[in-house]
Each structure stands twice: as structure tokens, then as C-alpha cells.
Write a protein that holds these residues in place. Structure first.
Motif, mmCIF file in Angstrom:
data_model
loop_
_atom_site.group_PDB
_atom_site.id
_atom_site.type_symbol
_atom_site.label_atom_id
_atom_site.label_comp_id
_atom_site.label_asym_id
_atom_site.label_seq_id
_atom_site.Cartn_x
_atom_site.Cartn_y
_atom_site.Cartn_z
ATOM 1 N N ASN A 1 52.321 -20.191 22.115
ATOM 2 C CA ASN A 1 52.969 -19.310 23.228
ATOM 3 C C ASN A 1 52.819 -19.941 24.643
ATOM 4 O O ASN A 1 52.368 -21.085 24.786
ATOM 5 N N GLY A 2 53.314 -18.978 25.692
ATOM 6 C CA GLY A 2 53.425 -19.845 27.022
ATOM 7 C C GLY A 2 52.149 -19.967 27.672
ATOM 8 O O GLY A 2 51.815 -20.994 28.338
ATOM 9 N N THR A 3 51.245 -19.007 27.269
ATOM 10 C CA THR A 3 49.773 -18.932 27.673
ATOM 11 C C THR A 3 49.235 -20.413 27.264
ATOM 12 O O THR A 3 48.320 -21.054 28.127
ATOM 13 N N THR B 1 51.547 -13.909 40.376
ATOM 14 C CA THR B 1 51.930 -14.593 39.195
ATOM 15 C C THR B 1 51.470 -13.706 38.003
ATOM 16 O O THR B 1 50.793 -12.837 38.223
ATOM 17 N N MET B 2 51.989 -14.178 36.798
ATOM 18 C CA MET B 2 51.329 -13.467 35.774
ATOM 19 C C MET B 2 49.857 -13.793 35.409
ATOM 20 O O MET B 2 49.699 -14.918 35.631
ATOM 21 N N ALA C 1 48.354 -15.020 33.036
ATOM 22 C CA ALA C 1 48.013 -15.976 32.145
ATOM 23 C C ALA C 1 47.838 -17.309 33.006
ATOM 24 O O ALA C 1 47.363 -18.266 32.619
ATOM 25 N N VAL D 1 54.377 -21.877 40.006
ATOM 26 C CA VAL D 1 54.829 -21.158 39.284
ATOM 27 C C VAL D 1 56.571 -20.752 39.785
ATOM 28 O O VAL D 1 56.488 -20.430 40.817
ATOM 29 N N ASP E 1 54.190 -23.882 35.926
ATOM 30 C CA ASP E 1 54.414 -22.899 35.144
ATOM 31 C C ASP E 1 55.857 -22.612 35.395
ATOM 32 O O ASP E 1 56.309 -21.914 36.140
ATOM 33 N N ALA F 1 57.274 -20.946 32.933
ATOM 34 C CA ALA F 1 57.612 -19.887 31.733
ATOM 35 C C ALA F 1 58.766 -18.775 32.067
ATOM 36 O O ALA F 1 59.374 -18.336 31.018
ATOM 37 N N GLU F 2 59.202 -18.724 33.173
ATOM 38 C CA GLU F 2 60.437 -17.763 33.646
ATOM 39 C C GLU F 2 61.640 -18.583 34.003
ATOM 40 O O GLU F 2 62.428 -18.077 34.538
ATOM 41 N N SER G 1 57.022 -20.454 28.134
ATOM 42 C CA SER G 1 56.970 -19.329 27.373
ATOM 43 C C SER G 1 58.296 -19.250 26.624
ATOM 44 O O SER G 1 59.326 -19.071 27.251
ATOM 45 N N TYR H 1 58.333 -16.163 24.620
ATOM 46 C CA TYR H 1 58.285 -14.568 24.582
ATOM 47 C C TYR H 1 59.608 -14.040 24.456
ATOM 48 O O TYR H 1 60.403 -14.510 24.933
ATOM 49 N N LYS I 1 61.724 -13.688 27.513
ATOM 50 C CA LYS I 1 62.101 -14.927 28.461
ATOM 51 C C LYS I 1 63.547 -15.270 28.062
ATOM 52 O O LYS I 1 64.286 -14.712 27.055
ATOM 53 N N GLY J 1 56.097 -18.148 21.540
ATOM 54 C CA GLY J 1 56.243 -19.496 21.177
ATOM 55 C C GLY J 1 56.012 -19.983 22.721
ATOM 56 O O GLY J 1 56.054 -19.333 23.718
HETATM 57 C C1 LIG Z 1 55.048 -14.896 30.278
HETATM 58 C C2 LIG Z 1 54.561 -15.756 31.302
HETATM 59 C C3 LIG Z 1 53.538 -16.559 30.706
HETATM 60 C C4 LIG Z 1 52.849 -16.451 29.548
HETATM 61 O O1 LIG Z 1 53.672 -16.566 28.445
HETATM 62 P P1 LIG Z 1 53.333 -15.952 26.860
HETATM 63 O O2 LIG Z 1 54.347 -16.620 25.854
HETATM 64 O O3 LIG Z 1 53.434 -14.681 27.021
HETATM 65 O O4 LIG Z 1 51.967 -16.314 26.575
HETATM 66 C C5 LIG Z 1 52.875 -17.479 31.474
HETATM 67 N N1 LIG Z 1 53.325 -17.735 32.974
HETATM 68 C C6 LIG Z 1 54.429 -16.759 33.412
HETATM 69 C C7 LIG Z 1 54.524 -16.974 35.060
HETATM 70 C C8 LIG Z 1 54.945 -15.876 32.543
HETATM 71 O O5 LIG Z 1 55.712 -15.189 33.265
#
Ligand SMILES: *Cc1c(COP(=O)(O)O)cnc(C)c1O
Length: 411
Positions: A97-99, A123-124, A126, A169, A195, A197-198, A219, A221, A224, A231
Motif C-alpha cells: 500500500n501507499g503507507t 497531509t494524510m 500516513a 506531498v 509522497d 500518493a495523490e 498509493s 488505494y 486513488k 497497493g
Molecule cells: C492515500 C495516501 C497515502 C496512503 O496510501 P495507502 O495506500 O492508503 O496506505 C499516503 N499519503 C497520502 C498523501 C495519501 O493521500
């Protein structure tokens, strides 16, 4: 036993103002469907949903038919290669996953207790947690008000002899100003882990996110821009870092012999089934990005000129992929608070989500950041929320959502 960090709104003082009301219940409504011959349909517009319109089923079936369903198999390698290529980097390391992608990338740096990693407060969770997992300390900076990204003017003041890395991020799909950040990092000998993820497919001066720092974490998820259910992926051009990440992902089995370990590794593997979905999703990334940008353009023109509604911006050097289409509400000008507008939308069957609650306002990090204030992040948290943003959103849905916002505005 583990005890939760308790934080009452009283204890937060005037910071309690920024904490959003509970999510309103989204009602199913009858929404008129303009296409000829279709009766009104009971519906709800979700804030986001995956689009699985390509080879997902075919590839998953291949994985099952060939009996490769665990964490080896061709889809892992193909997905890694294809995604890395899309980011313009040499290496992609798929993970659970993204974390853990962020944790894996940071773990390769060999951080020690007391080391510091600079992250944006908005931020999120994680992002901060990945630093904490490494035994290091997240150090916060505020955002800039234009594009809602990390304020680089505040980064240098937070650098100490213990600082090891900076984690920008790319919030809501808009890239951070990376040239300025990399220059700063180089000056101080710091590593930069994006980061991302987005921000799948987002660009900074024509270069893709994921290849702008020393490494990045993505990420996949379900909400996303591309998804594998659950993933993630680390991307990098650094061969040593990539090899370490591959090794740490898989219990750090050594190359000399099995069951012989020189690091405390992790099981952060992705399965071939997830990678099968991922490969099919990557094939569609350009289309998803175009859909997201179209959503934003359509929302922008329909929300234009409504007093008190601020739509998201795009820097001249940026290609924003609008993972989420976020807006800010000025209560006085609009005539209604953000939370009240969300309730109106929910009554119309429209799901929305408030912006992130900053790290310095979180119960779990309250003691660590006590007394620190970040006014831009606090303002974002207080007034911001995002509208339905899926790649599959129809024009007619955008029209409907924007119409409800326009009608609810007080003259
Ligand atoms: C979604 C997200 C993550 C974590 O991703 P997961 O796959 O849910 O673990 C980390 N950082 C940011 C900025 C995110 O938006």
C-alpha cells in the motif's frame, strides 16, 4: 495495553474552530437524467470510485489460470516496469500500500532515533506515521496559500543538524515546486522523498512526479487515480536505493543464502493478482488524467463567479491531475458555512469529504507539536472540502453538483 490519545475540543483552545463537524448522511435522491427516454434514477454521487474499464478482468484471469497468485509472477514485473516508465524513472518497487511505500522508501535511508524529517502539516496521516515508524521525528511546516503545497520558505528555518530528509506531498494532485526544494536539499545534503500518493501522472515543468526527488511513494488505494484495490509503489532512479527497497520488501532475505538476514526487513509484498489489476490500470492512466482535468475544467466554469467559493488553482509550471477537486468556502461571502453547504449537498445525494485535519491538530501527535500553529493549513482545514472527483464522473453529474452549490448561495 495501548491507550488512545484523548484530546477534547476544550483542550484545543481556538484550534477547535478548525475541526469539521461530523459527516452528514448522504441521502439517496431522484436525480433527473436528461438523456432521452430515461426515467429519473435513484442515485447517490460518491466522492470517488474506481474505474475498471480495461484489461483488469482479463489479466486477473490470466494470473489465476497460470496459478501465479502470490507475490511472484509476470504482472508484478510488468506493472513495476510500466509504472516506472510512466514516471520517467528507472526502477519501480511494488508493495502492499501507499503507507508502506513511504515507509520502505524512508527505511532505505537508515534513519535513527532522533533524526528529523520535514513534512507539511497538511497531509494524510500516513506521511507522518511513516516517519514515526522509522523511529524518526516528523517536523512540520505550513502550506503556501496559492496551490496548497508545502511552503518552501519555511523549510530552511526548520533544518537542524538532525534533519535527514524532506518529504514534499503533492497535495490533491498538484505538484510541489520541486526545483526550489531540490536546490535547498542539495545545499544542506538532505534526501527528498516525494509522497506522490495523490499525484499519478502529475507534472512539474514537464517532468512527472515520482521522478523529481531521490525516491517517491505512490498509493493504489481504491480512491486513488489508479488502483489495485490496495497497493503501492516506490519509484527511484537510484539503483542502490531500489535494490535495498526490493530486499527490505521481502523480509531482507540475503542473496548468499535463504533464511539469512542482515536487515530487519518487512513483508510489504504486492500480489500478482493486484499487479494484474495495476497493469490494466496503468494502461489507462492518460485517459484517467484527462478525465480528471476535464472534471476540473467543467467544475471551474460552472462555479465561476459564485461569491465565497474558491476553486483550485494550477501553477504555470504545473500539470495538476486533480486527484480530488477541492474548493474553499468563505462563510460570510457565500452566506453559509462549509459544513452547512456539505449538508445541503448530502441532502441532494452528493457525497463530499472535508480537507485533511493537519498533523498538529491530531490527538495522536498533539503532545509532540503542542503550541505550534500553521495558519494556512488551519484555514484549509476549516473551509475546504472536495466534490465528487472520480474519472468516471459524467458532465451531467458535474452540472448537477455545481447547480446545487450555485442555488444554495445567498444573494
Ligand atoms: C492515500 C495516501 C497515502 C496512503 O496510501 P495507502 O495506500 O492508503 O496506505 C499516503 N499519503 C497520502 C498523501 C495519501 O493521500
Amino acid at each position: 495495553m495501548l491507550q488512545p490519545a484523548e484530546l477534547s475540543l476544550e483542550e484545543m483552545g481556538d484550534l477547535a474552530d478548525v475541526i469539521p463537524a461530523a459527516d452528514p448522511e448522504v441521502k439517496l435522491t431522484y436525480r433527473p437524467i436528461p438523456e432521452f427516454g430515461q426515467a429519473p434514477r435513484r442515485s447517490l454521487i460518491p466522492v470517488c470510485e474506481p474505474t475498471l474499464g480495461g484489461n483488469e478482468m482479463k489479466y486477473v484471469q490470466q494470473a489465476i489460470e497460470t496459478n501465479w497468485i502470490s507475490s511472484a509472477g509476470r504482472f508484478i514485473r510488468d506493472f513495476e516496469a510500466r509504472f516506472a516508465e510512466l514516471c520517467g524513472v528507472q526502477y519501480g518497487i511494488a508493495c502492499a500500500n501507499g503507507t508502506v511505500a513511504m515507509h520502505l522508501a524512508m527505511a532505505t535511508l537508515g534513519l535513527e532515533a532522533g533524526d528529523e524529517v520535514i513534512i507539511p502539516t497538511f497531509t494524510m496521516i500516513a506521511t507522518a506515521n511513516a516517519v514515526t515508524y522509522c523511529g524518526a521525528k516528523p517536523v512540520l511546516v505550513d502550506m503556501e496559500p496559492d496551490y496548497w503545497q508545502m511552503d518552501l520558505n519555511q523549510v530552511e528555518a526548520k533544518i537542524t543538524p538532525r534533519t535527514k530528509a524532506i518529504v514534499p506531498v503533492h497535495i490533491y494532485g498538484h505538484p510541489t515546486d520541486m526545483d526550489a526544494l531540490m536546490a535547498l536539499a542539495e545545499k544542506h545534503g538532505l534526501m527528498v522523498i516525494e509522497d506522490a500518493a495523490e499525484a499519478h501522472g502529475a507534472e512539474y515543468k514537464g517532468r512527472r512526479t515520482g521522478g523529481l526527488g531521490h525516491a517517491a511513494g505512490f498509493s493504489f488505494y481504491g480512491n486513488k487515480i489508479i488502483t489495485t484495490g490496495e497497493g503501492g509503489m516506490v519509484t527511484t532512479n537510484d539503483r542502490t536505493l531500489a535494490q535495498l527497497a526490493w530486499n527490505l520488501r521481502d523480509h531482507a532475505f540475503s542473496h548468499e543464502r535463504h533464511f539469512w538476514h542482515k536487515f530487519v526487513g518487512f513483508n510489504y509484498r504486492m500480489t500478482n493478482l493486484q499487479a494484474a489489476v495495476g497493469l490494466a490500470q496503468v494502461e489507462q492512466l492518460d485517459g484517467f488524467v484527462a478525465a480528471r482535468r476535464r472534471n476540473a475544467a467543467e467544475y471551474n466554469c460552472r462555479l465561476y463567479g459564485i461569491p465565497g467559493i474558491r476553486t483550485p488553482a494550477e501553477a504555470p509550471w504545473a500539470k495538476n491531475v486533480y486527484w480530488m477537486y477541492g474548493i474553499m468556502v468563505d462563510e460570510t461571502e457565500y452566506g453559509m458555512s462549509r459544513d452547512a453547504l456539505r449538508r445541503v449537498l448530502a441532502d441532494h445525494g452528493i457525497e463530499t469529504r472535508t480537507f485533511f485535519i493537519p498533523m498538529h491538530c491530531q490527538p495522536v501527535y498533539w503532545q509532540q507539536f503542542k503550541g505550534e500553529r500553521y495558519p494556512v493549513a488551519e484555514n484549509l482545514c476549516k473551509r475546504g472540502f472536495y466534490l465528487p472527483s472520480a474519472s468516471s464522473l459524467s458532465l451531467d453529474e458535474i452540472e448537477y453538483v455545481a447547480g446545487v452549490i450555485r442555488k444554495a448561495a445567498q444573494p
